[in-house]
Write an enzyme that holds these catalytic residues in place. Structure first.
Site, short mmCIF file in Angstrom:
data_model
loop_
_atom_site.label_atom_id
_atom_site.label_comp_id
_atom_site.label_asym_id
_atom_site.label_seq_id
_atom_site.Cartn_x
_atom_site.Cartn_y
_atom_site.Cartn_z
N TYR A 108 -15.00 1.24 -1.64
CA TYR A 108 -15.07 0.01 -2.43
C TYR A 108 -15.05 0.34 -3.92
CZ TYR A 108 -16.77 -4.43 -4.26
OH TYR A 108 -16.91 -5.61 -4.97
N LYS B 283 -12.24 -0.82 -6.82
CA LYS B 283 -12.55 -1.60 -8.01
C LYS B 283 -12.28 -0.83 -9.31
CE LYS B 283 -13.50 -5.36 -5.85
NZ LYS B 283 -12.59 -6.51 -5.96
#
Length: 243
Positions: free
Chosen positions: A167, A171
């Site tokens: 994740y 990002k």
């Protein structure tokens, strides 16, 4: 300023009137809350999600739902996003604002314990999904010489955290992608990376467990986020912002 004018300014309507706002990942969490808030303020919402049942549920909450458009789309698929762009232009014209909100997170795990298919799903949704939207909508916005694109980032797109490396990587990619694309846009357009802050969503609960409930609800967040997004201009191009 008269009361009605003040209300219009708060609603983000004085800047170019009612706007058309495309939000991906609209069926739950931040996307759902933002869609409802934008509609409440008089803007036209185009929402897409992979889950038709949740889309139907959301649409039932919209007064004058015929003014809005909800479509079953998988942003991981270039073809699906290409079809989205075709339908949106045909039915609602080119969006004024796009919020690339669709996202997912891996189950808490050390990187060497994250299954390959789970890693792929995070990257395909969070990075390739955004790229697919940019690919098909930026040329349309360029023809209008205006448009605001908000790519949802994260505090973990500017720092690191154990157990959510896929994740975080996705990002960080959004931060770099947004800054690079900003240099490719003509004057009058903007792309920004927006960190929403820490919000009590299903994704947060998957990391924090029951302590996620200590953080603000999506509805409260949407009040601030909608105002911020509606007030973005070409001068914000390339910025990394936080709600």
């Amino acid at each position: 300023m008269a009361a009605t004018a003040a209300a219009a300014a708060f609603n983000g309507i004085t800047k170019g009137g009612s706007r058309t706002v495309l939000i991906t990942g609209v069926s739950k969490g931040l996307g759902r809350a933002l869609a409802l808030e934008m509609a409440k303020r008089g803007h036209t919402v185009i929402g897409c999600s992979r889950t038709q049942e949740k889309l139907n549920s959301l649409q039932s909450e919209f007064p004058n739902s015929d003014n809005h458009l909800f479509l079953n789309v998988d942003v991981r698929s270039n073809g699906s996003v290409e079809e989205l762009a075709r339908i949106v232009v045909e039915k609602k014209g080119v969006p004024d604002i796009i919020v690339n909100n669709a996202g997912t997170i891996n189950k808490n795990n050390k990187i060497w314990e994250v299954p390959p298919e789970e890693f792929d799903n995070v990257i395909d949704t969070n990075v390739k999904g955004v790229a697919n939207v940019l690919r098909h909508f930026i040329p349309l916005m360029i023809t209008k010489k205006q448009g605001i694109i908000v790519n949802m980032s994260s505090g973990w797109g500017r720092s690191g955290a154990a157990l959510v490396a896929p994740y975080c990587a996705s990002k960080w990619a959004i931060e770099g992608l947004s800054r690079s694309v900003a240099k490719e846009l003509p004057d009058g357009m903007a792309v920004v990376a927006l960190n929403p802050g820490v919000i009590n969503t299903d994704m947060l609960a998957s990391c924090f467990g029951s302590s996620a409930a200590l953080y603000q609800a999506p509805d409260a967040w949407a009040l601030k986020a909608a105002t911020m997004i509606l007030n973005l201009t070409g001068a914000d191009n390339g910025a990394s912002l936080t709600v």
